[in-house]
Write a protein that holds these residues in place. Structure first.
Motif, mmCIF file in Angstrom:
data_model
loop_
_atom_site.group_PDB
_atom_site.id
_atom_site.type_symbol
_atom_site.label_atom_id
_atom_site.label_comp_id
_atom_site.label_asym_id
_atom_site.label_seq_id
_atom_site.Cartn_x
_atom_site.Cartn_y
_atom_site.Cartn_z
ATOM 1 N N TRP A 74 0.840 -1.190 0.000
ATOM 2 C CA TRP A 74 0.000 0.000 0.000
ATOM 3 C C TRP A 74 0.879 1.244 0.000
ATOM 4 C CZ3 TRP A 74 -5.156 -0.312 -0.606
ATOM 5 C CH2 TRP A 74 -5.807 -1.499 -0.272
ATOM 6 N N ASN A 75 0.372 2.330 -0.612
ATOM 7 C CA ASN A 75 1.111 3.595 -0.526
ATOM 8 C C ASN A 75 0.947 4.207 0.858
ATOM 9 O OD1 ASN A 75 -1.501 4.608 -0.655
ATOM 10 N ND2 ASN A 75 -1.046 6.149 -2.188
ATOM 11 N N CYS A 76 1.639 5.305 1.111
ATOM 12 C CA CYS A 76 1.746 5.822 2.479
ATOM 13 C C CYS A 76 0.443 6.365 3.034
ATOM 14 C CB CYS A 76 2.825 6.906 2.541
ATOM 15 S SG CYS A 76 2.527 8.344 1.483
ATOM 16 N N ILE A 77 -0.544 6.648 2.187
ATOM 17 C CA ILE A 77 -1.833 7.135 2.685
ATOM 18 C C ILE A 77 -2.951 6.123 2.473
ATOM 19 C CG2 ILE A 77 -1.229 9.564 2.458
ATOM 20 C CD1 ILE A 77 -2.722 9.649 -0.168
ATOM 21 N N GLY A 78 -2.594 4.936 1.995
ATOM 22 C CA GLY A 78 -3.558 3.848 1.912
ATOM 23 C C GLY A 78 -4.593 3.960 0.814
ATOM 24 N N THR A 79 -4.320 4.756 -0.222
ATOM 25 C CA THR A 79 -5.295 4.927 -1.296
ATOM 26 C C THR A 79 -5.009 4.065 -2.512
ATOM 27 O OG1 THR A 79 -4.033 6.809 -2.157
ATOM 28 C CG2 THR A 79 -5.825 7.286 -0.605
ATOM 29 N N LYS A 80 -3.779 3.551 -2.625
ATOM 30 C CA LYS A 80 -3.397 2.771 -3.795
ATOM 31 C C LYS A 80 -2.645 1.522 -3.356
ATOM 32 C CE LYS A 80 -3.064 6.914 -6.663
ATOM 33 N NZ LYS A 80 -2.196 7.838 -7.422
ATOM 34 N N TRP A 118 6.654 1.590 -1.768
ATOM 35 C CA TRP A 118 6.276 2.982 -1.998
ATOM 36 C C TRP A 118 7.196 3.918 -1.234
ATOM 37 C CZ3 TRP A 118 2.304 4.455 -5.238
ATOM 38 C CH2 TRP A 118 1.398 3.459 -5.639
ATOM 39 N N ASP A 119 7.403 5.100 -1.805
ATOM 40 C CA ASP A 119 8.096 6.165 -1.088
ATOM 41 C C ASP A 119 7.272 6.512 0.151
ATOM 42 O OD1 ASP A 119 8.954 8.730 -0.178
ATOM 43 O OD2 ASP A 119 9.824 9.149 -2.130
ATOM 44 N N PRO A 120 7.852 6.458 1.343
ATOM 45 C CA PRO A 120 7.070 6.722 2.559
ATOM 46 C C PRO A 120 6.634 8.171 2.721
ATOM 47 C CG PRO A 120 9.392 6.421 3.093
ATOM 48 C CD PRO A 120 9.233 6.069 1.651
ATOM 49 N N LYS A 121 7.187 9.074 1.899
ATOM 50 C CA LYS A 121 6.832 10.485 1.991
ATOM 51 C C LYS A 121 6.059 10.986 0.777
ATOM 52 C CE LYS A 121 8.893 11.267 5.940
ATOM 53 N NZ LYS A 121 8.139 11.656 7.146
ATOM 54 N N ARG A 130 14.046 3.646 3.328
ATOM 55 C CA ARG A 130 14.197 4.097 4.700
ATOM 56 C C ARG A 130 12.945 4.886 5.083
ATOM 57 N NH1 ARG A 130 19.331 7.584 7.072
ATOM 58 N NH2 ARG A 130 18.417 8.064 9.115
ATOM 59 N N HIS A 131 12.610 4.919 6.380
ATOM 60 C CA HIS A 131 11.335 5.488 6.818
ATOM 61 C C HIS A 131 11.162 6.952 6.435
ATOM 62 C CE1 HIS A 131 14.002 6.856 10.059
ATOM 63 N NE2 HIS A 131 13.106 7.788 10.303
ATOM 64 N N ASP A 132 12.279 7.690 6.267
ATOM 65 C CA ASP A 132 12.171 9.098 5.909
ATOM 66 C C ASP A 132 12.314 9.333 4.407
ATOM 67 O OD1 ASP A 132 14.840 8.503 5.627
ATOM 68 O OD2 ASP A 132 15.569 10.050 7.002
ATOM 69 N N GLY A 133 12.402 8.257 3.621
ATOM 70 C CA GLY A 133 12.471 8.380 2.172
ATOM 71 C C GLY A 133 13.806 8.825 1.624
ATOM 72 N N THR A 134 14.868 8.816 2.432
ATOM 73 C CA THR A 134 16.154 9.337 1.976
ATOM 74 C C THR A 134 17.046 8.271 1.330
ATOM 75 O OG1 THR A 134 17.060 9.019 4.201
ATOM 76 C CG2 THR A 134 16.155 11.197 3.667
ATOM 77 N N PHE A 135 16.801 6.993 1.620
ATOM 78 C CA PHE A 135 17.616 5.921 1.060
ATOM 79 C C PHE A 135 16.714 4.789 0.572
ATOM 80 C CE2 PHE A 135 20.441 7.998 4.059
ATOM 81 C CZ PHE A 135 21.650 8.052 3.390
ATOM 82 N N ILE A 136 17.214 4.070 -0.445
ATOM 83 C CA ILE A 136 16.594 2.824 -0.896
ATOM 84 C C ILE A 136 17.638 1.725 -0.784
ATOM 85 C CG2 ILE A 136 15.604 1.567 -2.841
ATOM 86 C CD1 ILE A 136 14.516 4.141 -3.916
#
Length: 332
Positions: A46-52, A92-95, A135-141
């Motif tokens: 799921w994406n970070c807001i649960g819509t997709k 998904w990107d967490p941000k 990473r949880h802040d979206g800075t690394f994969i």
């Protein structure tokens, strides 16, 4: 404890009652099946807001599903094509709710724009990728492959692709590429270079920028195949061009500011009139365009091919109609 205290103490329910109470929130749940992939599904997220919801499959594709809670309407889906081997994992990107990363056995990691369904970035690695995580802040994969190697991609880094000043020369614009500034336009004061604003212009890297010769607008071309038109005083997007289907490599205003031309890796140039966009023409090419520029005083456009061709194309147009009237080749 005396007899009276023991008498007032409630008796705990038997184990069967506890188990029944624990499972009761799930007894009314219903499941739905969504058909789309042609082969086995290896990953969902799921994406970070649960819509997709995204899914990756052995059929070399990923899909994005727009699922409405308790909805009974036909589900909307976007198919992501481009990998040449199994899509084994995705995240998904967490941000950012519209950025999806996929890892494939074809030795690439791809970043996708969930709105357009197009690949905005492709990163080639050394092995067959089977694991991926942000990473949880979206800075690394982090990416793992079948050879037990782990690659860390620092997405905070970004590229500056093009630069431009406004007409008075007191504002400086930079378009940026992959990283934490991906899809942004940095606006700086000049000559102090103090930040004025960071415009989130696109969902993928911004490749090019052009300033309206009248000083009213600036336009940005992006890897998401879109061109955005901005009010230069308010720093607000006023219009989006959607005719192109590949990353936009170059854009140009004509000398009166009446027309804007944009070109990409597909075989066409989009020429539109401003601000109504009522007069519009699509020009078919034999090769994608690496750059395009309007003449400073005439209704004339020049471009060259993207595949290392050794000639330029010159297009002449009438004032009232945008049409291809003459094409000549200038060997250089």
């Amino acid at each position: 404890m005396d007899a009276a205290s023991r008498k007032d103490t409630p008796t705990p329910p038997p184990p069967a009652t506890v188990a029944k109470a624990a499972t009761s929130p799930f007894k009314n749940l219903h499941s739905r099946e969504y058909l789309g992939h042609k082969k086995k599904v290896h990953s969902v997220a799921w994406n970070c807001i649960g819509t997709k919801l995204a899914s990756g499959s052995v059929d070399q594709t990923a899909r994005i599903w727009h699922i409405e809670p308790h909805g009974h309407s036909k589900v909307k889906e976007v198919e992501l094509r481009g990998h040449t081997d199994s899509v084994d994992q995705l995240c998904w990107d967490p941000k950012h709710a519209d950025l999806l990363a996929t890892a494939s056995g074809d030795r690439t990691v791809r970043v996708w724009d969930a709105q357009s369904g197009k690949c905005s970035q492709q990163i080639g690695l050394s092995g067959e990728n089977i694991n991926i995580a942000y990473r949880h802040d979206g800075t690394f994969i982090a990416v793992g492959n079948r050879d037990d190697e782990v690659t860390i991609l620092d997405v905070r880094k970004f590229d500056v692709n093009e630069l431009a000043w406004n007409l008075p020369g007191d504002m400086f614009f930079l378009t940026t590429g992959f990283g934490e500034k991906n899809g942004c336009v940095e606006v700086l004061a000049f000559p102090s270079l103090k930040p004025i604003d960071t415009l989130i212009a696109h969902t993928a890297g911004c490749y090019c920028i052009a300033i309206d010769p009248k000083g009213r607008y600036f336009a940005v071309g992006s890897a998401d195949s879109l061109v955005s038109l901005w009010d230069i005083r308010e720093l607000l997007c006023v219009r989006t061009f959607t005719k192109l289907e590949w990353p936009v490599r170059t854009i140009s205003f004509n000398y009166t500011g009446e027309y804007i031309a944009s070109a990409s890796e597909d075989l066409l140039i989009d020429i539109a009139s401003l601000p109504s966009l009522g007069n519009r023409q699509i020009l078919m090419l034999k090769l994608g365009a690496q750059f395009i520029r309007y003449h400073a005083k005439l209704q004339r456009t020049v471009w060259n091919g993207i595949r290392g061709t050794t000639y330029l194309h010159v297009l002449e147009m009438t004032r009232t109609n945008i049409k291809q009237t003459k094409v000549s080749y200038i060997w250089v």
